[in-house]
Design a protein around this motif. Structure first.
Motif, PDB file in Angstrom:
ATOM      1  N   LEU A 206       0.731  -1.173   0.156  1.00 39.83           N
ATOM      2  CA  LEU A 206       0.083  -0.045  -0.140  1.00 39.83           C
ATOM      3  C   LEU A 206       0.969   1.265   0.069  1.00 39.83           C
ATOM      4  CD1 LEU A 206      -2.715  -1.077   2.540  1.00 39.83           C
ATOM      5  CD2 LEU A 206      -3.116  -0.919   0.151  1.00 39.83           C
ATOM      6  N   LEU A 207       1.976   1.213   0.716  1.00 35.25           N
ATOM      7  CA  LEU A 207       2.841   2.388   0.839  1.00 35.25           C
ATOM      8  C   LEU A 207       3.475   2.658  -0.518  1.00 35.25           C
ATOM      9  CD1 LEU A 207       4.705   2.330   4.329  1.00 35.25           C
ATOM     10  CD2 LEU A 207       2.695   3.691   3.589  1.00 35.25           C
ATOM     11  N   LEU A 208       3.978   1.594  -1.178  1.00 36.31           N
ATOM     12  CA  LEU A 208       4.548   1.621  -2.389  1.00 36.31           C
ATOM     13  C   LEU A 208       3.481   2.126  -3.563  1.00 36.31           C
ATOM     14  CD1 LEU A 208       6.679  -1.431  -2.553  1.00 36.31           C
ATOM     15  CD2 LEU A 208       7.515   0.633  -2.740  1.00 36.31           C
ATOM     16  N   GLN A 209       2.424   1.708  -3.574  1.00 38.21           N
ATOM     17  CA  GLN A 209       1.313   2.127  -4.457  1.00 38.21           C
ATOM     18  C   GLN A 209       0.884   3.670  -4.079  1.00 38.21           C
ATOM     19  OE1 GLN A 209      -2.067  -0.228  -5.145  1.00 38.21           O
ATOM     20  NE2 GLN A 209      -3.385   1.430  -5.815  1.00 38.21           N
ATOM     21  N   GLN A 210       1.104   3.957  -2.920  1.00 38.23           N
ATOM     22  CA  GLN A 210       0.599   5.600  -2.677  1.00 38.23           C
ATOM     23  C   GLN A 210       1.390   6.384  -2.731  1.00 38.23           C
ATOM     24  OE1 GLN A 210      -2.446   6.269  -2.048  1.00 38.23           O
ATOM     25  NE2 GLN A 210      -2.294   8.370  -0.987  1.00 38.23           N
ATOM     26  N   CYS A 216       7.711   5.759   0.442  1.00 38.21           N
ATOM     27  CA  CYS A 216       7.589   4.240   1.022  1.00 38.21           C
ATOM     28  C   CYS A 216       8.726   4.251   2.254  1.00 38.21           C
ATOM     29  CB  CYS A 216       7.521   3.421   0.352  1.00 38.21           C
ATOM     30  SG  CYS A 216       7.610   1.635   1.218  1.00 38.21           S
ATOM     31  N   ILE A 217       9.885   4.516   1.684  1.00 39.66           N
ATOM     32  CA  ILE A 217      11.114   4.555   2.682  1.00 39.66           C
ATOM     33  C   ILE A 217      10.929   5.591   3.845  1.00 39.66           C
ATOM     34  CG2 ILE A 217      13.675   5.049   3.000  1.00 39.66           C
ATOM     35  CD1 ILE A 217      13.732   3.796   0.000  1.00 39.66           C
ATOM     36  N   LEU A 218      10.419   6.677   3.611  1.00 36.89           N
ATOM     37  CA  LEU A 218      10.225   7.783   4.619  1.00 36.89           C
ATOM     38  C   LEU A 218       9.141   7.194   5.732  1.00 36.89           C
ATOM     39  CD1 LEU A 218      10.313  11.007   2.719  1.00 36.89           C
ATOM     40  CD2 LEU A 218      11.766  10.126   4.148  1.00 36.89           C
ATOM     41  N   LYS A 219       8.101   6.787   5.109  1.00 38.80           N
ATOM     42  CA  LYS A 219       6.854   6.200   6.237  1.00 38.80           C
ATOM     43  C   LYS A 219       7.805   4.857   7.142  1.00 38.80           C
ATOM     44  CE  LYS A 219       4.076   8.868   4.627  1.00 38.80           C
ATOM     45  NZ  LYS A 219       3.764  10.318   5.214  1.00 38.80           N
ATOM     46  N   LEU A 220       8.454   4.063   6.421  1.00 42.22           N
ATOM     47  CA  LEU A 220       9.263   3.101   6.750  1.00 42.22           C
ATOM     48  C   LEU A 220      10.118   3.546   8.047  1.00 42.22           C
ATOM     49  CD1 LEU A 220       9.629   0.608   4.333  1.00 42.22           C
ATOM     50  CD2 LEU A 220       7.826   0.480   6.158  1.00 42.22           C
ATOM     51  N   LYS A 322     -10.127  -1.530  -0.822  1.00 46.26           N
ATOM     52  CA  LYS A 322      -8.434  -1.893  -1.292  1.00 46.26           C
ATOM     53  C   LYS A 322      -7.643  -2.033  -0.146  1.00 46.26           C
ATOM     54  CE  LYS A 322      -5.114  -3.037  -4.063  1.00 46.26           C
ATOM     55  NZ  LYS A 322      -5.002  -1.938  -5.157  1.00 46.26           N
ATOM     56  N   ILE A 323      -7.660  -1.019   0.574  1.00 46.77           N
ATOM     57  CA  ILE A 323      -6.777  -0.985   1.891  1.00 46.77           C
ATOM     58  C   ILE A 323      -7.143  -1.990   2.795  1.00 46.77           C
ATOM     59  CG2 ILE A 323      -5.981   0.298   4.099  1.00 46.77           C
ATOM     60  CD1 ILE A 323      -6.478   2.825   2.393  1.00 46.77           C
ATOM     61  N   VAL A 324      -8.307  -2.252   3.098  1.00 49.87           N
ATOM     62  CA  VAL A 324      -8.909  -3.248   4.160  1.00 49.87           C
ATOM     63  C   VAL A 324      -8.401  -4.614   3.583  1.00 49.87           C
ATOM     64  CG1 VAL A 324     -10.638  -4.453   5.331  1.00 49.87           C
ATOM     65  CG2 VAL A 324     -10.137  -1.889   5.266  1.00 49.87           C
ATOM     66  N   PHE A 325      -8.682  -4.851   2.146  1.00 51.48           N
ATOM     67  CA  PHE A 325      -8.704  -6.325   1.576  1.00 51.48           C
ATOM     68  C   PHE A 325      -7.029  -6.539   1.682  1.00 51.48           C
ATOM     69  CE2 PHE A 325      -7.391  -8.733  -2.156  1.00 51.48           C
ATOM     70  CZ  PHE A 325      -8.111  -9.953  -1.902  1.00 51.48           C
TER      71      PHE A 325
END
Length: 432
Positions: A206-210, A216-220, A322-325
């Motif tokens: 999800l982070l990569l798609q968003q 994504c690296i910043l969120k991680l 999509k997020i929940v699935f």
């Protein structure tokens, strides 16, 4: 006036009671009624069903060592063995240690966990209200009908419910597009118990798609920084001891407690080759779901590494479903491939089962088999000690859930209608 409006809503719901049971739009009303009922159920369970000591005393002994100044993680232990949870567990249960008179007031701890149960339920219902997929009558089976879940919360006082409540808070934040705060609480949940990492592959997708790779690296980094801050007092004293104890991925489980592999010989259950096989199956399942069920763009999945603005074909927007699935299916794949499931692990995926079963299109006649599937899963988890039959039945149920997830969420084939022919139609002799 508010009471009058509430009475009017209840009267309208009674007139439309069939719709109130079947239409997901009535989820908020049904959720409110069930939460009120659950308050009474939890009080009844606490007062009438005897408390069973399993891990609470050990938890208190482990955090008592920290309260007395011990910062070497290898020296923190209770009567069931050494401390094997990350630092977030220590801080949260240290608060419970002081709130309950150094862990002696178990009845107060039960009431606190009943409050946690209701808080967790509110977070779960908020997710289901947003998804608008599950018929409200299913929530009765998710609430009042589950003996094992009430036992895990208010009769056993395990740390698993604490981690899951924080996780559901993180998912609610993801649904509100507050990704940074969501990653913060996701990491906090991991610091209570590592089973939350089963959601991590889905979150990574999800982070990569968003955000693409760099976003994504910043969120991680938020997730990693919190782990460092929480573990810092222990990392400064014995970093190797802290990391090997709190994040021990190779820990052996006792065969006598397994719920899902009772039909295997114990030597196979303890075999490292069997564990490696389960890991490979888990990774293969994640890969298949990522490639064919989570990823819906026309581009390769590697395009997710690019910033969303640089992709040739724009990725479909991240909807609530999509997020929940993605998160729920990622966790479920991990549960299916777990080296062992103990009785308290039921809470890892119990509240996600209604969505996993009803997120796919459901015909009228398919409701009863899905409810039956929920019932059989509950029966397997309530069988103590587990048997060959209960373990096999649990795997069969998990397999059926996976099959309906795979085929029920398959992309619909795009039909290409041929362009109309430009050649003039032939004129019949009769018309001439």
């Amino acid at each position: 006036m508010a009471a009058g409006r509430g009475a009017a809503v209840l009267r309208r719901a009674w007139r439309q009671r069939r719709a109130a049971l079947l239409e997901p739009s009535y989820t908020p009303l049904v959720a409110a009624c069930l939460c009120l009922a659950e308050g009474g159920v939890n009080l009844w369970v606490i007062r009438r069903v005897p408390y069973t000591e399993i891990d609470w005393k050990a938890y208190m002994e482990e955090v008592e060592g920290f309260a007395n100044g011990t910062l070497d993680y290898t020296r923190l232990k209770g009567d069931t063995g050494p401390l094997v949870y990350p630092a977030g567990f220590v801080y949260i249960f240290l608060g419970l240690y002081y709130a309950t008179g150094r862990g002696t007031d178990v009845r107060l701890a039960q009431y606190l966990f009943a409050g946690l149960y209701l808080f967790n339920l509110l977070l779960v219902f908020r997710i289901y209200c947003r998804t608008n997929k599950v018929p409200p009558y299913v929530f009765f089976f998710m609430c009042c009908a589950s003996y094992r879940i009430h036992s895990i919360f208010v009769l056993r006082l395990f740390n698993d419910p604490v981690a899951m409540a924080i996780l559901f808070l993180a998912i609610n934040l993801f649904l509100e597009e507050r990704w940074s705060w969501g990653c913060f609480f996701f990491s906090l949940a991991v610091s209570v118990k590592m089973n939350i990492l089963l959601f991590a592959p889905g979150l990574l997708f999800l982070l990569l798609q968003q955000f693409g790779l760099w976003g994504c690296i910043l969120k991680l980094c938020i997730c990693a920084l919190l782990q460092v801050v929480l573990g810092l007092p222990f990392l400064l004293v014995n970093p190797v001891g802290y990391l090997t104890r709190s994040f021990d991925l190779g820990r052996q489980f006792q065969f006598k407690w397994t719920v899902n592999w009772r039909f295997l010989p114990e030597e196979v259950f303890q075999n490292r080759a069997f564990h490696a096989t389960l890991l490979l199956v888990h990774l293969a399942g994640l890969g298949l779901f990522a490639l064919h069920r989570w990823h819906r763009s026309k581009e390769s999945i590697l395009a997710l590494l690019k910033h969303p603005a640089e992709r040739k074909h724009a990725s479909p927007p991240l909807t609530v479903n999509k997020i929940v699935f993605v998160l729920f299916s990622s966790n479920f794949l991990g549960v299916c491939c777990s080296r062992s499931l103990h009785y308290q692990f039921y809470v890892w995926y119990f509240h996600t089962l209604p969505y996993l079963l009803w997120c796919t299109p459901t015909a009228k006649l398919a409701h009863m088999p899905k409810v039956l599937l929920l019932g059989v899963i509950e029966l397997c988890w309530n069988t103590y000690p587990s048997t060959v039959c209960s373990s096999l039945s649990l795997h069969i149920c998990h397999g059926l859930v996976l099959l309906q997830l795979w085929y029920g969420t398959a992309p619909t084939p795009v039909t290409h209608t041929p362009p109309p022919s430009r050649r003039p139609a032939a004129i019949s002799k009769k018309a001439q």
